[in-house]
Motif scaffolding. Structure first.
Motif, PDB file in Angstrom:
ATOM      1  N   VAL A   1       0.845  -1.194   0.000  1.00 53.74           N
ATOM      2  CA  VAL A   1       0.000   0.000   0.000  1.00 53.74           C
ATOM      3  C   VAL A   1       0.878   1.241   0.000  1.00 53.74           C
ATOM      4  CG1 VAL A   1      -0.287  -0.234   2.517  1.00 53.74           C
ATOM      5  CG2 VAL A   1      -1.808   1.274   1.272  1.00 53.74           C
ATOM      6  N   ARG A   2       0.527   2.164  -0.876  1.00 51.05           N
ATOM      7  CA  ARG A   2       1.252   3.448  -0.942  1.00 51.05           C
ATOM      8  C   ARG A   2       0.253   4.580  -0.761  1.00 51.05           C
ATOM      9  NH1 ARG A   2       4.488   1.761  -6.300  1.00 51.05           N
ATOM     10  NH2 ARG A   2       2.816   0.226  -6.329  1.00 51.05           N
ATOM     11  N   SER A   3       0.708   5.690  -0.196  1.00 48.66           N
ATOM     12  CA  SER A   3      -0.244   6.767   0.080  1.00 48.66           C
ATOM     13  C   SER A   3      -0.896   7.289  -1.199  1.00 48.66           C
ATOM     14  CB  SER A   3       0.414   7.912   0.842  1.00 48.66           C
ATOM     15  OG  SER A   3       1.789   7.928   0.646  1.00 48.66           O
ATOM     16  N   ALA A   4      -2.129   7.726  -1.038  1.00 48.63           N
ATOM     17  CA  ALA A   4      -2.902   8.243  -2.181  1.00 48.63           C
ATOM     18  C   ALA A   4      -4.035   9.102  -1.634  1.00 48.63           C
ATOM     19  CB  ALA A   4      -3.476   7.081  -2.983  1.00 48.63           C
ATOM     20  N   PRO A   5      -4.448  10.121  -2.388  1.00 42.85           N
ATOM     21  CA  PRO A   5      -5.593  10.918  -1.922  1.00 42.85           C
ATOM     22  C   PRO A   5      -6.879  10.099  -2.008  1.00 42.85           C
ATOM     23  CG  PRO A   5      -4.805  11.671  -4.080  1.00 42.85           C
ATOM     24  CD  PRO A   5      -3.885  10.571  -3.657  1.00 42.85           C
ATOM     25  N   LEU A   6      -7.682  10.146  -0.936  1.00 45.40           N
ATOM     26  CA  LEU A   6      -8.929   9.370  -0.916  1.00 45.40           C
ATOM     27  C   LEU A   6     -10.121  10.296  -1.106  1.00 45.40           C
ATOM     28  CD1 LEU A   6      -8.314   6.916   2.102  1.00 45.40           C
ATOM     29  CD2 LEU A   6      -7.632   6.655  -0.300  1.00 45.40           C
ATOM     30  N   HIS A   7     -11.188   9.737  -1.675  1.00 50.59           N
ATOM     31  CA  HIS A   7     -12.441  10.499  -1.780  1.00 50.59           C
ATOM     32  C   HIS A   7     -13.588   9.656  -1.226  1.00 50.59           C
ATOM     33  CE1 HIS A   7     -13.442   8.003  -5.259  1.00 50.59           C
ATOM     34  NE2 HIS A   7     -12.194   8.164  -5.619  1.00 50.59           N
ATOM     35  N   GLY A   8     -14.625  10.336  -0.766  1.00 50.74           N
ATOM     36  CA  GLY A   8     -15.762   9.652  -0.150  1.00 50.74           C
ATOM     37  C   GLY A   8     -16.569   8.851  -1.152  1.00 50.74           C
ATOM     38  N   ILE A   9     -17.260   7.809  -0.665  1.00 53.07           N
ATOM     39  CA  ILE A   9     -18.122   6.994  -1.535  1.00 53.07           C
ATOM     40  C   ILE A   9     -19.353   6.554  -0.732  1.00 53.07           C
ATOM     41  CG2 ILE A   9     -16.305   6.064  -3.038  1.00 53.07           C
ATOM     42  CD1 ILE A   9     -16.567   3.425  -1.374  1.00 53.07           C
ATOM     43  N   ALA A  10     -20.299   5.914  -1.432  1.00 53.10           N
ATOM     44  CA  ALA A  10     -21.453   5.306  -0.755  1.00 53.10           C
ATOM     45  C   ALA A  10     -21.163   3.826  -0.569  1.00 53.10           C
ATOM     46  CB  ALA A  10     -22.699   5.495  -1.615  1.00 53.10           C
ATOM     47  N   ILE A  11     -21.371   3.324   0.650  1.00 53.50           N
ATOM     48  CA  ILE A  11     -21.163   1.898   0.939  1.00 53.50           C
ATOM     49  C   ILE A  11     -22.519   1.335   1.352  1.00 53.50           C
ATOM     50  CG2 ILE A  11     -19.832   0.216   2.267  1.00 53.50           C
ATOM     51  CD1 ILE A  11     -17.831   2.544   2.889  1.00 53.50           C
ATOM     52  N   GLY A  12     -23.127   0.577   0.458  1.00 51.53           N
ATOM     53  CA  GLY A  12     -24.496   0.098   0.678  1.00 51.53           C
ATOM     54  C   GLY A  12     -24.556  -1.307   1.237  1.00 51.53           C
ATOM     55  N   PRO A  13     -25.777  -1.821   1.486  1.00 53.32           N
ATOM     56  CA  PRO A  13     -25.977  -3.096   2.163  1.00 53.32           C
ATOM     57  C   PRO A  13     -25.254  -4.282   1.522  1.00 53.32           C
ATOM     58  CG  PRO A  13     -28.089  -1.997   1.755  1.00 53.32           C
ATOM     59  CD  PRO A  13     -27.026  -1.143   1.145  1.00 53.32           C
ATOM     60  N   ASP A  14     -25.124  -4.280   0.192  1.00 50.00           N
ATOM     61  CA  ASP A  14     -24.487  -5.431  -0.474  1.00 50.00           C
ATOM     62  C   ASP A  14     -23.005  -5.549  -0.139  1.00 50.00           C
ATOM     63  OD1 ASP A  14     -24.436  -2.960  -1.888  1.00 50.00           O
ATOM     64  OD2 ASP A  14     -23.531  -3.999  -3.610  1.00 50.00           O
ATOM     65  N   ARG A  15     -22.414  -4.479   0.405  1.00 49.26           N
ATOM     66  CA  ARG A  15     -20.966  -4.533   0.690  1.00 49.26           C
ATOM     67  C   ARG A  15     -20.674  -4.733   2.178  1.00 49.26           C
ATOM     68  NH1 ARG A  15     -17.767  -0.099  -2.877  1.00 49.26           N
ATOM     69  NH2 ARG A  15     -16.659  -1.771  -3.894  1.00 49.26           N
ATOM     70  N   ILE A  16     -21.731  -4.814   2.989  1.00 49.98           N
ATOM     71  CA  ILE A  16     -21.502  -4.845   4.444  1.00 49.98           C
ATOM     72  C   ILE A  16     -20.869  -6.163   4.927  1.00 49.98           C
ATOM     73  CG2 ILE A  16     -22.571  -4.555   6.737  1.00 49.98           C
ATOM     74  CD1 ILE A  16     -22.537  -1.974   4.911  1.00 49.98           C
TER      75      ILE A  16
END
Ligand code: S3P
Length: 424
Positions: A286-301
């Protein structure tokens, strides 16, 4: 300071519980290598020692001498599962089918967590279990009895429920099957298969036939992706970081954290994929990177369930909103992780809106150092420590003894990455 270097993490906690349980029920001696040395798994090992199983707990290996399905002896005292929901729920399945009486309990957190989800189906199999609030809460008193196989449709997506019923099924007459609404982590099925126990899977239904003995086999436990997750997020967030975590389990029922972080912009590579005791394993860079927000819905829980505390930290530092929904189960983990993470991140200046089944985190507000509480939850403690790396000023996390339930060397490993030599 950047996180740099190579490290290993403890063996997977879920796999270690199962390796001890199935090792104790097998015929013959097995060595479990790279087991999780956290207190949760040691409680499970001690439970079997109290039932007459010889388990030699070494620093790197555990030697378990199984004497078969019908060899357990009545524990002379109450069995304490400590902080482990997995331990108590899986043991309930095993103990329901014995010919003796036992009592299972745990710490304050465990005694607040719902047990009806396993007591219900086990009673359908004929189990005699009582407990506080009609068996909804531990302590659970179990009068072992002859069980019969059932076809169980689980209303929850829960590997603990599935595994408890399947383990009870090992002792039951006839066939036991469990149908899930979505696939929960499948470590029990993989280990049963690795040990040669016949198991069938049709879609979301898994079945086995009881009362069949099986031979012991050595088990090398994959590194715990849930432990690696703290470094995946830490190295993503701290500029100039480059970390490799060697030998991590990448079972697809667990890798939601990799998918979610990558969707947020993380730079994670899987190197050197291999298989260990029926489980896929790889090195993660893993290398550093800028992150952005997303939607995490029920299918990914389900495949991300244990990583929400650290994902909340990633979300607070990402640009834009992250919305988590369909994650009501987070409220009944070692702490109510929706409430505890919202409280702790707000202390650092993050904007978090709590919802009944998730939360909205408005990312991008700079975090300020604060005095944070673990709420007795190991993953909250480690997550807030990582948040402290990116916050301005000093952060102190209080009540961190709970970290030892899953990752006793967390601090040391983290410090190792922060030193110039970068060796974890
Ligand atoms: C686990 C299953 C998950 C997970 C827990 C470990 C297991 O719980 O959150 O940390 O080892 O089976 P549920 O089965 O309740 O979802």
């Amino acid at each position: 300071m950047a996180l740099r270097g190579t490290l290993t993490v403890p063996g997977d906690k879920s796999i270690t519980h199962r390796a001890i349980i199935l090792g104790a029920l097998a015929d013959g001696e097995a060595t479990i290598t790279n087991y999780c040395t956290g207190e949760d798994c040691l409680h499970t090992a001690q439970a079997f020692q109290a039932m007459g199983v010889s388990i030699d707990i070494g620093p790197e290996r555990m030697k378990v001498v199984g004497k078969g399905l019908s060899s357990l002896q009545e524990p002379a005292s109450i069995v304490d599962c400590g902080n482990s929901g997995t331990g108590i729920r899986l043991l309930a399945g095993v103990l329901a089918g014995q010919d003796f009486f036992s009592v299972l309990t745990g710490d304050d957190s465990t005694r607040r967590r719902p047990m009806g989800r396993v007591v219900g189906p086990l009673r359908e199999m004929g189990a005699l279990i009582t407990g506080r609030r009609g068996g909804e809460l531990a302590p659970l008193a179990i009068t072992g009895t002859r069980l019969r196989g059932i076809k169980y449709r689980s209303p929850l997506v829960s590997a603990q429920v599935k595994s408890s019923v399947l383990l009870a099924g090992l002792f039951a007459k006839g066939t036991t099957s469990v149908t899930e609404r979505a696939l929960s982590r499948d470590h029990t099925e993989r280990l049963l298969d690795y040990l040669g126990i016949p198991l069938t899977r049709h879609g979301l239904t898994v079945s086995l036939t009881g009362q069949r003995s099986f031979a012991a086999k050595d088990i090398v436990v994959a590194g715990d992706l849930s432990a690696a997750a703290f470094f995946l997020v830490g190295a993503s967030l701290v500029p100039d970081s480059d970390v490799t975590i060697a030998g991590v389990g990448v079972n697809p029922t667990r890798t939601g954290i990799l998918d979610v972080l990558r969707d947020m912009g993380a730079r994670i590579d899987l190197v050197n994929p291999r298989v260990q005791a029926g489980e896929p394993v790889a090195d993660l860079r893993v290398r550093s990177a800028p992150l952005h927000g997303i939607a995490i819905g029920p299918d990914r829980i389900p495949q991300t369930i244990d990583e929400f505390p650290i994902l909340c930290v990633a979300a607070a530092c990402a640009q834009g909103d992250t919305v988590i929904s369909g994650a009501k189960e987070l409220r009944v983990k070692e702490s109510d992780r929706i409430a505890t993470m919202a409280t702790e991140l707000r202390r650092m200046g993050a904007e978090v809106e709590e919802r009944s089944d998730g939360m909205r985190i408005a990312g991008g507000r700079p975090l300020q150092g604060a005095v944070c509480q673990s709420h007795g939850d190991h993953r909250v403690a480690m997550s807030m420590t990582i948040a402290g790396l990116v916050a301005s000023g000093e952060t102190r996390v209080e009540d961190t003894a709970c970290v030892a339930t899953s990752f006793p060397e967390f601090d040391k490993k983290l410090r190792g990455l922060l030193t110039p030599s970068g060796q974890g």
